[in-house]
Write a protein that holds these residues in place. Structure first.
Motif, PDB file in Angstrom:
ATOM      1  N   GLU A 111     -12.661   3.080  -0.165  1.00 40.23           N
ATOM      2  CA  GLU A 111     -11.285   2.959  -0.782  1.00 40.23           C
ATOM      3  C   GLU A 111     -10.445   1.935   0.072  1.00 40.23           C
ATOM      4  OE1 GLU A 111      -8.961   6.562  -2.166  1.00 40.23           O
ATOM      5  OE2 GLU A 111     -10.406   7.288  -0.391  1.00 40.23           O
ATOM      6  N   TYR A 112      -9.720   1.029  -0.695  1.00 36.85           N
ATOM      7  CA  TYR A 112      -8.974   0.092  -0.215  1.00 36.85           C
ATOM      8  C   TYR A 112      -7.692   0.485  -0.455  1.00 36.85           C
ATOM      9  CZ  TYR A 112     -13.276  -2.641   0.078  1.00 36.85           C
ATOM     10  OH  TYR A 112     -14.576  -3.081   0.450  1.00 36.85           O
ATOM     11  N   PHE A 113      -6.740   0.230   0.683  1.00 35.20           N
ATOM     12  CA  PHE A 113      -5.161   0.561   0.608  1.00 35.20           C
ATOM     13  C   PHE A 113      -4.633  -0.869   0.883  1.00 35.20           C
ATOM     14  CE2 PHE A 113      -7.373   4.362   2.030  1.00 35.20           C
ATOM     15  CZ  PHE A 113      -6.837   5.292   1.112  1.00 35.20           C
ATOM     16  N   PRO A 114      -4.019  -1.451  -0.090  1.00 34.28           N
ATOM     17  CA  PRO A 114      -3.488  -2.723   0.090  1.00 34.28           C
ATOM     18  C   PRO A 114      -2.477  -2.707   1.154  1.00 34.28           C
ATOM     19  CG  PRO A 114      -3.495  -2.199  -2.031  1.00 34.28           C
ATOM     20  CD  PRO A 114      -3.986  -0.928  -1.384  1.00 34.28           C
ATOM     21  N   GLU A 115      -2.126  -3.809   1.674  1.00 38.31           N
ATOM     22  CA  GLU A 115      -1.026  -4.008   2.643  1.00 38.31           C
ATOM     23  C   GLU A 115       0.223  -4.108   1.858  1.00 38.31           C
ATOM     24  OE1 GLU A 115       1.538  -4.377   5.584  1.00 38.31           O
ATOM     25  OE2 GLU A 115      -0.323  -3.899   5.691  1.00 38.31           O
ATOM     26  N   ALA A 116       1.275  -3.515   2.104  1.00 36.33           N
ATOM     27  CA  ALA A 116       2.424  -3.499   1.639  1.00 36.33           C
ATOM     28  C   ALA A 116       3.114  -4.818   1.125  1.00 36.33           C
ATOM     29  CB  ALA A 116       3.661  -2.719   2.208  1.00 36.33           C
ATOM     30  N   ALA A 117       2.772  -5.884   2.059  1.00 36.30           N
ATOM     31  CA  ALA A 117       3.494  -7.331   2.068  1.00 36.30           C
ATOM     32  C   ALA A 117       2.896  -8.006   1.080  1.00 36.30           C
ATOM     33  CB  ALA A 117       3.426  -8.158   3.361  1.00 36.30           C
ATOM     34  N   PRO A 118       3.234  -8.510  -0.076  1.00 34.86           N
ATOM     35  CA  PRO A 118       2.561  -9.231  -1.219  1.00 34.86           C
ATOM     36  C   PRO A 118       1.909 -10.487  -0.325  1.00 34.86           C
ATOM     37  CG  PRO A 118       4.882  -8.732  -1.668  1.00 34.86           C
ATOM     38  CD  PRO A 118       4.917  -8.344  -0.477  1.00 34.86           C
ATOM     39  N   GLY A 119       0.629 -10.737  -1.128  1.00 31.90           N
ATOM     40  CA  GLY A 119       0.048 -11.904  -0.417  1.00 31.90           C
ATOM     41  C   GLY A 119      -0.675 -11.731   0.838  1.00 31.90           C
TER      42      GLY A 119
END
Length: 151
Positions: free
Chosen positions: A31-39
């Protein structure tokens, strides 16, 4: 047959017969939890099986500013780590391994004074530490990378 084994086997047999599933059965293997900062060029965390791999945490304030002292940066890095763990359903109690990177290894003792206050006595994670030449932002003195058990 020992009593504990019979009860465990009975529970497993009942669950299999009833078609029960576990959380593990419904989650992807990774499972990948994306960073909150776009890009951002990284994930905030990745869970592989029952292990949560957290992206390195640094000691910055909410406004992005960097305190001068190793103690304040260490406290903020550990608070940021705790926040990331809670967002994934874990806590510092689940951390079993930490890697510490210090811009100045002579500040190791000052870092440790703060670090030990975040963990329960007798439950300190396994750890390694490195003296590094420069971290991701100017003025950073510490970065933590931790692994947590997260079934």
């Amino acid at each position: 047959m020992n009593k504990k084994f019979r009860v465990g086997a009975l529970c497993v047999g009942f669950c299999l017969a009833a078609g029960c599933t576990t959380v593990r059965d419904t989650r992807p293997a990774i499972e990948y939890f994306p960073e909150a900062a776009p890009g951002a060029a990284y994930s905030a965390a990745v869970r592989v099986g029952d292990v949560l791999y957290l992206t390195g945490q640094i000691g910055t304030r909410a406004d992005g500013s960097v305190p001068d002292s190793i103690q304040e940066q260490s406290r903020l890095a550990l608070e940021n780590m705790s926040t990331e763990l809670k967002a994934r359903g874990s806590s510092l109690d689940d951390v079993f391994k930490c890697s510490v990177m210090l811009d100045d290894i002579s500040e190791w003792a000052e870092f440790n004074k703060v670090y030990v206050t975040f963990f329960k006595p007798g439950r300190l994670p396994a750890r390694n530490a490195f003296g590094v030449e420069g971290l991701a932002l100017p003025g950073l003195k510490v970065e933590l990378v931790c692994l947590a058990h997260s079934p």
